[in-house]
Motif scaffolding. Structure first.
Motif, PDB file in Angstrom:
ATOM      1  N   THR A  97      -6.160   6.546  -1.821  1.00 16.94           N
ATOM      2  CA  THR A  97      -5.324   5.685  -2.648  1.00 16.94           C
ATOM      3  C   THR A  97      -4.196   6.520  -3.239  1.00 16.94           C
ATOM      4  O   THR A  97      -4.446   7.544  -3.884  1.00 16.94           O
ATOM      5  N   GLU A  99      -0.798   6.498  -5.641  1.00 20.35           N
ATOM      6  CA  GLU A  99      -0.175   5.707  -6.704  1.00 20.35           C
ATOM      7  C   GLU A  99       1.296   6.039  -6.876  1.00 20.35           C
ATOM      8  O   GLU A  99       1.844   5.989  -7.988  1.00 20.35           O
ATOM      9  N   THR A 135      -5.630  -6.281  -1.003  1.00 20.02           N
ATOM     10  CA  THR A 135      -5.127  -5.318  -0.022  1.00 20.02           C
ATOM     11  C   THR A 135      -4.402  -6.059   1.093  1.00 20.02           C
ATOM     12  O   THR A 135      -4.964  -6.957   1.725  1.00 20.02           O
ATOM     13  N   SER A 198      -0.757   0.189  -5.688  1.00 17.88           N
ATOM     14  CA  SER A 198      -0.988   1.443  -4.967  1.00 17.88           C
ATOM     15  C   SER A 198      -0.782   1.248  -3.475  1.00 17.88           C
ATOM     16  O   SER A 198      -0.657   0.117  -2.995  1.00 17.88           O
ATOM     17  N   GLN A 200      -2.483   2.419   0.352  1.00 16.91           N
ATOM     18  CA  GLN A 200      -3.664   2.958   1.011  1.00 16.91           C
ATOM     19  C   GLN A 200      -3.194   3.774   2.217  1.00 16.91           C
ATOM     20  O   GLN A 200      -2.617   3.228   3.153  1.00 16.91           O
TER      21      GLN A 200
END
Length: 405
Positions: A97, A99, A135, A198, A200
């Motif tokens: 993850t 940010e 997501t 965020s 991925q």
């Protein structure tokens, strides 16, 4: 991929929890058989006259050398090997993850969003239009949402909060209730407010010498070059089995099943199925049959067919191991089981505790039998001849030639 072949063998062979029934010295149980018709075979090859007795009954094997496969159908191509390497590496990929950063066309992004429509001059949130920590894969998820919902994220940065004006398609069939009034969303303008939380990021390891040795060292692999040799061998075995195994199985004749084993396996299968129904759907077998409009008689017939099919496959494997001297002594078992366990990052005791020693042994024999099969079939050049019927045009041309002659 190849590391999981052995695990796959365990999973396949244990699908119905089949285990050897009774002692091999229990002659009375072995003699209580259910005899089948001698022509109970649908394969293209002729079964041998010799009978082989195994735990579940008596079988007549077809001859492996009668099985014909074709080089073009079983050869391992460079592209297939390349795909295999890519697939293996992807199995060990990790996702982090992040940010910070910008959303790109191939990004996977985590967002919160809230959707509002206009009702009586006010923008109002509606049921199903709000979500947190969703997501979204920018490259593949566009079709899962209304037009613009995904693409508007491209170019935004982690931490951005923004609102996008979109429109539901006219064919949209969902409705929402606001102030006790049912409102159709089709064709409605909608405002979605996003918070980009965020990104991925997936990292796929490089398939180098260290990777090959770490994950396949149990099979004698020391580097990429030795892995390639190992992989080509395993892929060729798999291709041969896929090409010729089922015809071989269909050509073997089951002379008789052990009736006690059959009864035990039917009871075991039924019990396992009942437990799955209870655990997954909180219903009984009786409720399930009623919901499926299936009679107990039809269910019993289906169970018997499934059990006998599994028993047949196991009998053939065990008979081949017996005839071709592939059975395991204690020393060989310990060595092969250790290799299996290491390849599965487990201990032999773990496998034996979970599946039972007989199942671990069977999984090893299963692999040996299939390798022996692949190495002893008849391989011809070219591709397998097509069995498709000629087209109408081709048939008419052939008939016209015949008439002309």
């Amino acid at each position: 991929m190849y590391k999981k072949i052995l695990a796959g063998a365990l999973t396949v062979t244990m699908a119905f929890g089949l285990v050897a029934c009774g002692s091999k010295d229990d002659k009375k149980a072995q003699q209580e058989t259910v005899t089948l018709a001698e022509d109970a075979t649908t394969g293209p090859y002729t079964a041998a006259k010799e009978e082989t007795e195994v735990d579940f009954g008596i079988v007549r094997l077809a001859k492996i050398e009668d099985v014909t496969v074709y080089e073009d159908d079983i050869k391992v191509t460079k592209s297939a090997y390349k795909d295999a390497v890519s697939n293996i590496a992807s199995q060990y990929a990790t996702t982090d993850t992040v940010e910070k950063g910008e959303v790109k066309k191939d990004s996977t992004v985590v967002v919160d969003y809230e959707g509002k429509i206009e009702v009586d001059g006010k923008k109002v949130a509606f049921d199903g239009g709000t979500a947190q920590d969703t997501t979204i894969n920018i490259g593949t998820d566009e079709g899962n949402y209304i037009d613009g919902f995904v693409s508007c994220l491209v170019g935004k940065k982690v931490g951005d909060k923004f609102t996008e004006k979109l429109k539901f398609p006219k064919s949209y069939d969902h409705t929402t209730k606001i102030n006790d009034k049912e409102i159709k969303l089709a064709g409605q303008t909608v405002w979605f407010t996003y918070t980009v939380k965020s990104l991925q990021v997936t990292k796929t390891p490089e398939f180098d010498d260290a990777f090959a040795k770490e994950h396949f060292g149990a099979y004698g692999v020391k580097d990429v070059a030795s892995f390639k040799d190992y992989a080509y061998k395993q892929m060729r075995i798999s291709n041969v089995v896929n090409s010729g195994w089922q015809d071989y199985v269909n050509s073997c004749v089951i002379v008789s099943y052990n009736s006690e084993a059959k009864k035990e396996q039917i009871e075991k299968y039924t019990k396992q199925y009942e437990e799955q129904l209870k655990q997954n759907y909180q219903c009984s077998l009786k409720d399930y049959l009623e919901a499926c409009s299936m009679s107990q008689k039809d269910w019993d017939k289906q169970v018997e067919e499934s059990v006998l099919s599994d028993m047949k496959n196991r009998m053939i494997i065990q008979a081949m191991a017996k005839v071709y001297k592939l059975e395991l002594d204690d020393k060989t078992y310990k060595k092969e089981a250790a290799t299996m366990a290491e390849g599965m990052t487990a201990k032999v005791k773990d496998l034996e505790d979970q599946y039972g020693k007989e199942e671990v042994e069977y999984a090893i024999i299963y692999q040996k039998v299939q390798e022996y099969f692949a190495n002893n079939v008849t391989v011809k050049e070219g591709s397998a001849p097509t069995t498709e019927a000629p087209t109408t045009e081709a048939a008419e041309t052939k008939e016209a030639k015949k008439d002309a002659e």
